[in-house]
Design an enzyme around this catalytic site. Structure first.
Site, PDB file in Angstrom:
ATOM      1  N   ARG A 161       0.830  -1.222   0.000  1.00  0.00           N
ATOM      2  CA  ARG A 161       0.000   0.000   0.000  1.00  0.00           C
ATOM      3  C   ARG A 161       0.855   1.259   0.000  1.00  0.00           C
ATOM      4  O   ARG A 161       0.522   2.260   0.630  1.00  0.00           O
ATOM      5  CB  ARG A 161      -0.931   0.056   1.220  1.00  0.00           C
ATOM      6  CG  ARG A 161      -2.001  -0.958   1.282  1.00  0.00           C
ATOM      7  CD  ARG A 161      -2.943  -0.975   0.093  1.00  0.00           C
ATOM      8  NE  ARG A 161      -3.777  -2.132   0.247  1.00  0.00           N
ATOM      9  CZ  ARG A 161      -3.407  -3.355  -0.161  1.00  0.00           C
ATOM     10  NH1 ARG A 161      -2.265  -3.543  -0.802  1.00  0.00           N
ATOM     11  NH2 ARG A 161      -4.198  -4.376   0.031  1.00  0.00           N
ATOM     12  N   SER A 239     -10.538   0.818   3.511  1.00  0.00           N
ATOM     13  CA  SER A 239      -9.869   0.587   4.799  1.00  0.00           C
ATOM     14  C   SER A 239      -9.244   1.889   5.271  1.00  0.00           C
ATOM     15  O   SER A 239      -8.485   2.507   4.538  1.00  0.00           O
ATOM     16  CB  SER A 239      -8.775  -0.468   4.650  1.00  0.00           C
ATOM     17  OG  SER A 239      -9.362  -1.695   4.303  1.00  0.00           O
ATOM     18  N   GLU A 337      -4.677   4.982   5.954  1.00  0.00           N
ATOM     19  CA  GLU A 337      -4.395   4.671   4.549  1.00  0.00           C
ATOM     20  C   GLU A 337      -4.813   5.825   3.621  1.00  0.00           C
ATOM     21  O   GLU A 337      -4.058   6.213   2.738  1.00  0.00           O
ATOM     22  CB  GLU A 337      -5.108   3.364   4.169  1.00  0.00           C
ATOM     23  CG  GLU A 337      -4.825   2.935   2.755  1.00  0.00           C
ATOM     24  CD  GLU A 337      -5.648   1.726   2.333  1.00  0.00           C
ATOM     25  OE1 GLU A 337      -5.444   0.640   2.887  1.00  0.00           O
ATOM     26  OE2 GLU A 337      -6.488   1.893   1.441  1.00  0.00           O
TER      27      GLU A 337
HETATM   28  C1  LIG Z   1     -15.533   1.092  -0.700  1.00  0.00           C
HETATM   29  C2  LIG Z   1     -14.052   1.215  -0.952  1.00  0.00           C
HETATM   30  C3  LIG Z   1     -13.261   0.086  -1.072  1.00  0.00           C
HETATM   31  C4  LIG Z   1     -11.894   0.189  -1.309  1.00  0.00           C
HETATM   32  N1  LIG Z   1     -11.128  -0.936  -1.410  1.00  0.00           N
HETATM   33  C5  LIG Z   1      -9.798  -0.859  -1.650  1.00  0.00           C
HETATM   34  C6  LIG Z   1      -9.006  -2.043  -1.781  1.00  0.00           C
HETATM   35  O1  LIG Z   1      -9.494  -3.166  -1.711  1.00  0.00           O
HETATM   36  N2  LIG Z   1      -7.680  -1.898  -2.004  1.00  0.00           N
HETATM   37  C7  LIG Z   1      -7.096  -0.670  -2.125  1.00  0.00           C
HETATM   38  O2  LIG Z   1      -5.883  -0.620  -2.347  1.00  0.00           O
HETATM   39  N3  LIG Z   1      -7.819   0.466  -2.011  1.00  0.00           N
HETATM   40  C8  LIG Z   1      -9.146   0.399  -1.770  1.00  0.00           C
HETATM   41  N4  LIG Z   1      -9.886   1.547  -1.622  1.00  0.00           N
HETATM   42  C9  LIG Z   1      -9.213   2.840  -1.699  1.00  0.00           C
HETATM   43  C10 LIG Z   1      -9.292   3.504  -3.087  1.00  0.00           C
HETATM   44  O3  LIG Z   1     -10.344   2.977  -3.837  1.00  0.00           O
HETATM   45  C11 LIG Z   1      -8.015   3.353  -3.888  1.00  0.00           C
HETATM   46  O4  LIG Z   1      -6.932   3.898  -3.181  1.00  0.00           O
HETATM   47  C12 LIG Z   1      -8.110   4.053  -5.255  1.00  0.00           C
HETATM   48  O5  LIG Z   1      -6.969   3.760  -6.024  1.00  0.00           O
HETATM   49  C13 LIG Z   1      -8.238   5.558  -5.137  1.00  0.00           C
HETATM   50  O6  LIG Z   1      -8.558   6.048  -6.425  1.00  0.00           O
HETATM   51  P1  LIG Z   1      -9.246   7.447  -6.661  1.00  0.00           P
HETATM   52  O7  LIG Z   1      -9.200   7.695  -8.123  1.00  0.00           O
HETATM   53  O8  LIG Z   1     -10.573   7.486  -6.023  1.00  0.00           O
HETATM   54  O9  LIG Z   1      -8.198   8.399  -5.917  1.00  0.00           O
HETATM   55  P2  LIG Z   1      -8.488   9.747  -5.119  1.00  0.00           P
HETATM   56  O10 LIG Z   1      -9.151   9.414  -3.830  1.00  0.00           O
HETATM   57  O11 LIG Z   1      -9.147  10.745  -5.978  1.00  0.00           O
HETATM   58  O12 LIG Z   1      -7.000  10.226  -4.821  1.00  0.00           O
HETATM   59  C14 LIG Z   1      -6.163   9.500  -3.922  1.00  0.00           C
HETATM   60  C15 LIG Z   1      -4.761  10.139  -3.920  1.00  0.00           C
HETATM   61  O13 LIG Z   1      -4.167   9.971  -5.192  1.00  0.00           O
HETATM   62  C16 LIG Z   1      -3.875  11.249  -5.773  1.00  0.00           C
HETATM   63  N5  LIG Z   1      -4.161  11.125  -7.207  1.00  0.00           N
HETATM   64  C17 LIG Z   1      -5.318  10.778  -7.796  1.00  0.00           C
HETATM   65  N6  LIG Z   1      -5.159  10.732  -9.127  1.00  0.00           N
HETATM   66  C18 LIG Z   1      -3.872  11.058  -9.368  1.00  0.00           C
HETATM   67  C19 LIG Z   1      -3.087  11.199 -10.550  1.00  0.00           C
HETATM   68  N7  LIG Z   1      -3.603  10.974 -11.750  1.00  0.00           N
HETATM   69  N8  LIG Z   1      -1.800  11.577 -10.411  1.00  0.00           N
HETATM   70  C20 LIG Z   1      -1.264  11.822  -9.196  1.00  0.00           C
HETATM   71  N9  LIG Z   1      -1.947  11.698  -8.061  1.00  0.00           N
HETATM   72  C21 LIG Z   1      -3.233  11.323  -8.136  1.00  0.00           C
HETATM   73  C22 LIG Z   1      -4.771  12.229  -5.090  1.00  0.00           C
HETATM   74  O14 LIG Z   1      -4.245  13.540  -5.137  1.00  0.00           O
HETATM   75  C23 LIG Z   1      -4.767  11.652  -3.688  1.00  0.00           C
HETATM   76  O15 LIG Z   1      -3.586  12.007  -3.024  1.00  0.00           O
HETATM   77  C24 LIG Z   1     -11.274   1.462  -1.402  1.00  0.00           C
HETATM   78  C25 LIG Z   1     -12.073   2.620  -1.274  1.00  0.00           C
HETATM   79  C26 LIG Z   1     -13.451   2.497  -1.048  1.00  0.00           C
HETATM   80  C27 LIG Z   1     -14.290   3.740  -0.925  1.00  0.00           C
END
Ligand SMILES: Cc1cc2nc3c(=O)[nH]c(=O)nc-3n(C[C@H](O)[C@H](O)[C@H](O)COP(=O)(O)OP(=O)(O)OC[C@H]3O[C@@H](n4cnc5c(N)ncnc54)[C@H](O)[C@@H]3O)c2cc1C
Length: 345
Positions: A161, A239, A337
């Protein structure tokens, strides 16, 4: 180029439904637009928040005093086993397509919310897979150098992670990610006990991709880990705490306090402890409430905003109570996280 809009509330753009207004908000529909917007903001000394699906973000009640660039670049290119997706592609849609087209390597990452561009940031993982196993290159805009570069997987510094991106949050904007997804109708060897038992196979066996995806989606839905507007437990950031990794001496100290605690022994002598076990055994069961914020009724690690009535501070008060309770009972500090914007745990 899309217009900048002032004062957009960020809460609807996050899965927690939390966060105050952005100084300015703009949607970027291509890599070029993303680079242009970020470079111009950097020249002007304006802070930038790159926003994907908002599923791993805790944004403060005060919001973000700067430019929020919402990534909306689309497109997938395929060359042999190499699949390159633009940062704004929906992650689960890419996984679904890989499974449909018999490409193996990400099937256990089904149902994870968010966009492709965020997957390298925290080395997204679940059920025995993570993206470090398949990413071969990440195209980034390096804000320090002011140039677009292709990083190798090694340069991404992937760990559990974690990645080099998280160490230096904000330096790189991910524009596109290349995954090596072998043409194969079978999953990778099933590496997660709960998934193996759901599939009725032994650890290390392989199953048809569609079966792996279906089983993962079922398991995830049972824990409120697939976004579902009808399920208040999914108003979370997934998480909230990572599983702590203890050095050998710390693990021995925990063993003396709590003989027989559940553990995964790591090759380097460190010990990973399930955060969910620590939380439950520190007196915080599923469904534990503090005001409008609640631990998911299905998953101890998810802090939720079930009725969308909590503030960010109220959600964090719950998370702080949990963190402090675990520290007091077990001497272990839980680490969040999700990424904090304008606030801290
Ligand atoms: C119900 C649920 C279940 C989940 N299950 C998991 C799981 O099983 N495993 C897991 O690893 N995660 C899980 N997550 C966490 C999350 O889904 C992941 O971390 C996902 O990759 C975040 O993507 P996002 O586009 O929503 O990022 P955001 O929340 O929009 O951004 C997260 C971070 O990344 C940065 N960011 C976003 N896009 C870019 C880019 N293009 N370039 C540079 N920085 C960027 C943002 O600035 C921020 O710092 C879960 C979340 C939820 C709500």
């Amino acid at each position: 180029m899309t217009e900048r809009v002032a004062g957009v509330r960020l809460a609807p753009y996050t899965t927690l439904g939390l966060g105050g207004p952005a100084g300015a908000f703009v949607e970027a529909g291509s890599s070029e637009e993303i680079v242009e917007l970020v470079a111009a903001a950097d020249r002007a000394g304006e802070p930038v928040l790159v926003l994907g699906g908002g599923s791993n973000l805790v944004v403060s009640d005060a919001g973000f005093d700067g430019l929020v660039v919402r990534v909306a670049s689309r497109g997938v290119e395929i060359e042999g086993d190499l699949v390159t997706a633009q940062a704004g592609e929906d992650w689960d849609a890419l996984v679904e397509r890989a499974v449909r087209e018999d490409r193996s390597g990400v099937e256990c990452l089904s149902g994870i919310p968010g966009l492709v561009g965020s997957t390298p940031i925290q080395n997204v993982g679940a059920y025995g897979q993570d993206v470090s196993q398949t990413i071969t290159a990440v195209r980034v805009y390096d804000r320090r150098a002011g140039e677009v570069r292709d990083l190798t997987a090694r340069e991404c510094g992937f760990a559990y992670r974690h990645s080099a991106f998280k160490d230096d949050l904000g330096r790189y904007v991910v524009l596109a990610v290349t995954y090596e997804l072998a043409g194969d109708a079978l999953s990778g060897p099933v590496a997660y006990r709960e998934l193996a038992s759901r599939l009725g196979v032994a650890l290390g066996e392989r199953v048809p991709l569609a079966q792996a995806r279906a089983a993962v989606l079922e398991l995830r839905a049972g824990k409120g880990m697939v976004l579902d507007a009808a399920d208040p437990d999914t108003r979370s950031a997934g998480s909230f705490f990572t599983n702590p990794v203890l050095a050998a001496a710390q693990a021995a100290e925990l063993e003396s306090r709590t003989p027989g605690f559940p553990r995964w022994d790591m090759p380097d002598g460190a010990v990973k402890v399930p955060a969910a076990w620590l939380i439950e055994n520190a007196g915080f069961p599923k469904g534990y409430r503090r005001g409008p914020a609640r631990i998911s009724t299905k998953h101890t690690l998810a802090m939720t905003n079930p009725e969308l009535t909590a503030s960010t501070e109220e959600l964090l008060d719950l998370a702080r109570e949990v963190r402090d309770g675990v520290l007091e009972k077990f001497g272990v500090t839980l680490v969040n996280e999700p990424v904090m914007v304008g606030t801290r745990l």
